[in-house]
Design a protein around this motif. Structure first.
Motif, PDB file in Angstrom:
ATOM      1  N   THR A  75      46.277  31.269  49.766  1.00 15.10           N
ATOM      2  CA  THR A  75      46.414  32.650  50.218  1.00 15.10           C
ATOM      3  C   THR A  75      47.327  33.435  49.288  1.00 15.10           C
ATOM      4  OG1 THR A  75      46.044  32.083  52.545  1.00 15.10           O
ATOM      5  CG2 THR A  75      47.261  34.114  52.092  1.00 15.10           C
ATOM      6  N   ALA A  76      46.816  34.545  48.787  1.00 17.02           N
ATOM      7  CA  ALA A  76      47.559  35.365  47.833  1.00 17.02           C
ATOM      8  C   ALA A  76      46.734  36.593  47.487  1.00 17.02           C
ATOM      9  CB  ALA A  76      47.862  34.579  46.561  1.00 17.02           C
ATOM     10  N   VAL A  77      47.365  37.506  46.795  1.00 18.49           N
ATOM     11  CA  VAL A  77      46.622  38.578  46.138  1.00 18.49           C
ATOM     12  C   VAL A  77      46.226  38.052  44.764  1.00 18.49           C
ATOM     13  CG1 VAL A  77      46.688  40.924  45.248  1.00 18.49           C
ATOM     14  CG2 VAL A  77      47.889  40.357  47.383  1.00 18.49           C
ATOM     15  N   THR A 114      47.048  29.714  27.145  1.00 22.38           N
ATOM     16  CA  THR A 114      48.270  30.291  27.676  1.00 22.38           C
ATOM     17  C   THR A 114      48.161  30.502  29.178  1.00 22.38           C
ATOM     18  OG1 THR A 114      49.818  32.129  27.510  1.00 22.38           O
ATOM     19  CG2 THR A 114      47.501  32.641  27.188  1.00 22.38           C
ATOM     20  N   LYS A 115      49.286  30.381  29.861  1.00 20.98           N
ATOM     21  CA  LYS A 115      49.354  30.616  31.297  1.00 20.98           C
ATOM     22  C   LYS A 115      50.396  31.679  31.619  1.00 20.98           C
ATOM     23  CE  LYS A 115      47.854  25.906  32.314  1.00 20.98           C
ATOM     24  NZ  LYS A 115      48.197  24.596  32.925  1.00 20.98           N
ATOM     25  N   SER A 116      50.843  32.371  30.598  1.00 24.27           N
ATOM     26  CA  SER A 116      51.886  33.369  30.783  1.00 24.27           C
ATOM     27  C   SER A 116      51.300  34.751  31.031  1.00 24.27           C
ATOM     28  CB  SER A 116      52.784  33.437  29.553  1.00 24.27           C
ATOM     29  OG  SER A 116      53.657  34.533  29.633  1.00 24.27           O
ATOM     30  N   PRO A 117      51.757  35.448  32.063  1.00 18.62           N
ATOM     31  CA  PRO A 117      51.283  36.821  32.285  1.00 18.62           C
ATOM     32  C   PRO A 117      51.556  37.726  31.085  1.00 18.62           C
ATOM     33  CG  PRO A 117      52.477  36.018  34.213  1.00 18.62           C
ATOM     34  CD  PRO A 117      52.682  35.002  33.131  1.00 18.62           C
ATOM     35  N   ALA A 118      52.596  37.428  30.339  1.00 17.97           N
ATOM     36  CA  ALA A 118      52.960  38.261  29.195  1.00 17.97           C
ATOM     37  C   ALA A 118      51.904  38.237  28.094  1.00 17.97           C
ATOM     38  CB  ALA A 118      54.304  37.820  28.624  1.00 17.97           C
ATOM     39  N   ASP A 119      51.041  37.229  28.093  1.00 21.88           N
ATOM     40  CA  ASP A 119      50.004  37.116  27.068  1.00 21.88           C
ATOM     41  C   ASP A 119      48.708  37.813  27.446  1.00 21.88           C
ATOM     42  OD1 ASP A 119      51.119  33.793  26.217  1.00 21.88           O
ATOM     43  OD2 ASP A 119      51.580  35.713  25.264  1.00 21.88           O
ATOM     44  N   PHE A 120      48.688  38.469  28.599  1.00 16.11           N
ATOM     45  CA  PHE A 120      47.534  39.247  29.036  1.00 16.11           C
ATOM     46  C   PHE A 120      47.945  40.719  29.022  1.00 16.11           C
ATOM     47  CE2 PHE A 120      44.617  35.954  30.674  1.00 16.11           C
ATOM     48  CZ  PHE A 120      45.444  34.850  30.591  1.00 16.11           C
ATOM     49  N   ASP A 121      47.127  41.580  28.418  1.00 21.43           N
ATOM     50  CA  ASP A 121      47.559  42.964  28.238  1.00 21.43           C
ATOM     51  C   ASP A 121      46.765  43.988  29.036  1.00 21.43           C
ATOM     52  OD1 ASP A 121      46.278  42.933  24.802  1.00 21.43           O
ATOM     53  OD2 ASP A 121      45.232  42.891  26.726  1.00 21.43           O
ATOM     54  N   SER A 122      45.813  43.548  29.822  1.00 23.82           N
ATOM     55  CA  SER A 122      45.102  44.462  30.720  1.00 23.82           C
ATOM     56  C   SER A 122      45.039  43.809  32.089  1.00 23.82           C
ATOM     57  CB  SER A 122      43.680  44.744  30.221  1.00 23.82           C
ATOM     58  OG  SER A 122      43.711  45.428  28.999  1.00 23.82           O
ATOM     59  N   TRP A 123      45.279  44.604  33.111  1.00 28.79           N
ATOM     60  CA  TRP A 123      45.334  44.061  34.468  1.00 28.79           C
ATOM     61  C   TRP A 123      44.511  44.927  35.411  1.00 28.79           C
ATOM     62  CZ3 TRP A 123      47.898  39.596  35.899  1.00 28.79           C
ATOM     63  CH2 TRP A 123      48.695  39.016  34.913  1.00 28.79           C
ATOM     64  N   GLY A 124      43.866  44.269  36.344  1.00 28.26           N
ATOM     65  CA  GLY A 124      43.157  44.979  37.390  1.00 28.26           C
ATOM     66  C   GLY A 124      43.990  45.050  38.649  1.00 28.26           C
ATOM     67  N   GLN A 125      43.464  45.754  39.618  1.00 29.06           N
ATOM     68  CA  GLN A 125      44.142  45.777  40.912  1.00 29.06           C
ATOM     69  C   GLN A 125      43.887  44.448  41.610  1.00 29.06           C
ATOM     70  OE1 GLN A 125      41.054  46.393  40.793  1.00 29.06           O
ATOM     71  NE2 GLN A 125      40.190  45.924  42.778  1.00 29.06           N
ATOM     72  N   GLY A 126      44.651  44.117  42.573  1.00 32.92           N
ATOM     73  CA  GLY A 126      44.497  42.839  43.243  1.00 32.92           C
ATOM     74  C   GLY A 126      43.454  42.861  44.337  1.00 32.92           C
ATOM     75  N   THR A 127      42.995  41.680  44.681  1.00 35.99           N
ATOM     76  CA  THR A 127      42.121  41.510  45.835  1.00 35.99           C
ATOM     77  C   THR A 127      42.705  40.400  46.696  1.00 35.99           C
ATOM     78  OG1 THR A 127      39.817  41.180  46.541  1.00 35.99           O
ATOM     79  CG2 THR A 127      40.537  39.899  44.637  1.00 35.99           C
ATOM     80  N   GLN A 128      42.804  40.679  47.992  1.00 38.74           N
ATOM     81  CA  GLN A 128      43.472  39.747  48.898  1.00 38.74           C
ATOM     82  C   GLN A 128      42.555  38.599  49.276  1.00 38.74           C
ATOM     83  OE1 GLN A 128      46.760  39.891  50.336  1.00 38.74           O
ATOM     84  NE2 GLN A 128      46.198  37.822  51.005  1.00 38.74           N
TER      85      GLN A 128
END
Length: 125
Positions: free
Chosen positions: A90-92, A106-120
């Motif tokens: 359970t998470a967004v 890589t598993k670091s958020p810093a290595d991703f430069d585009s993000w979408g909105q979350g889905t619950q």
């Protein structure tokens, strides 16, 4: 560039869901795309990712064997098929992309430069 995530919902433990993330933008391209999740009070956690070329995939250990990430380059879309869901899933869930360069694995958020909105995603016991 926009990333649009969909497919979240409420499911019982042991059930399945499929998340989709569609990328839009006239010149969108990516090295890899993936999914992260964030539960209340916890840090954002890597879940899975896939390279655009070659379809190399990598996962966090806790979802290996249960989740499958796949991609459709023609549609600029990645999917996360989730099976045998547990309450702790359970998470967004957020989709993300690395538009160029980067190192697969890589598993670091810093290595991703585009993000979408979350889905619950909510898994009931």
């Amino acid at each position: 560039v926009q990333l649009q995530a969909s497919g979240g919902g409420l499911v019982q433990a042991g059930g399945s869901l499929r998340l989709s993330c569609a990328a839009s933008g006239r010149t969108f391209s990516s090295s890899f795309m993936g999914w992260f999740r964030q539960a209340p009070g916890k840090e954002r956690e890597f879940v899975a990712a896939i390279t655009r070329t070659g379809g190399i995939t990598w996962y966090v250990d806790s979802v290996k064997g249960r989740f499958t990430i796949s991609g459709d380059n023609a549609k600029n879309t990645v999917y996360l098929q989730m099976a045998s869901l547990k309450p702790e899933d359970t998470a967004v869930y957020y989709c993300a992309a690395r538009r160029s360069g980067g190192f697969w694995g890589t598993k670091s958020p810093a290595d991703f430069d585009s993000w979408g909105q979350g889905t619950q995603v909510t898994v009931s016991s």
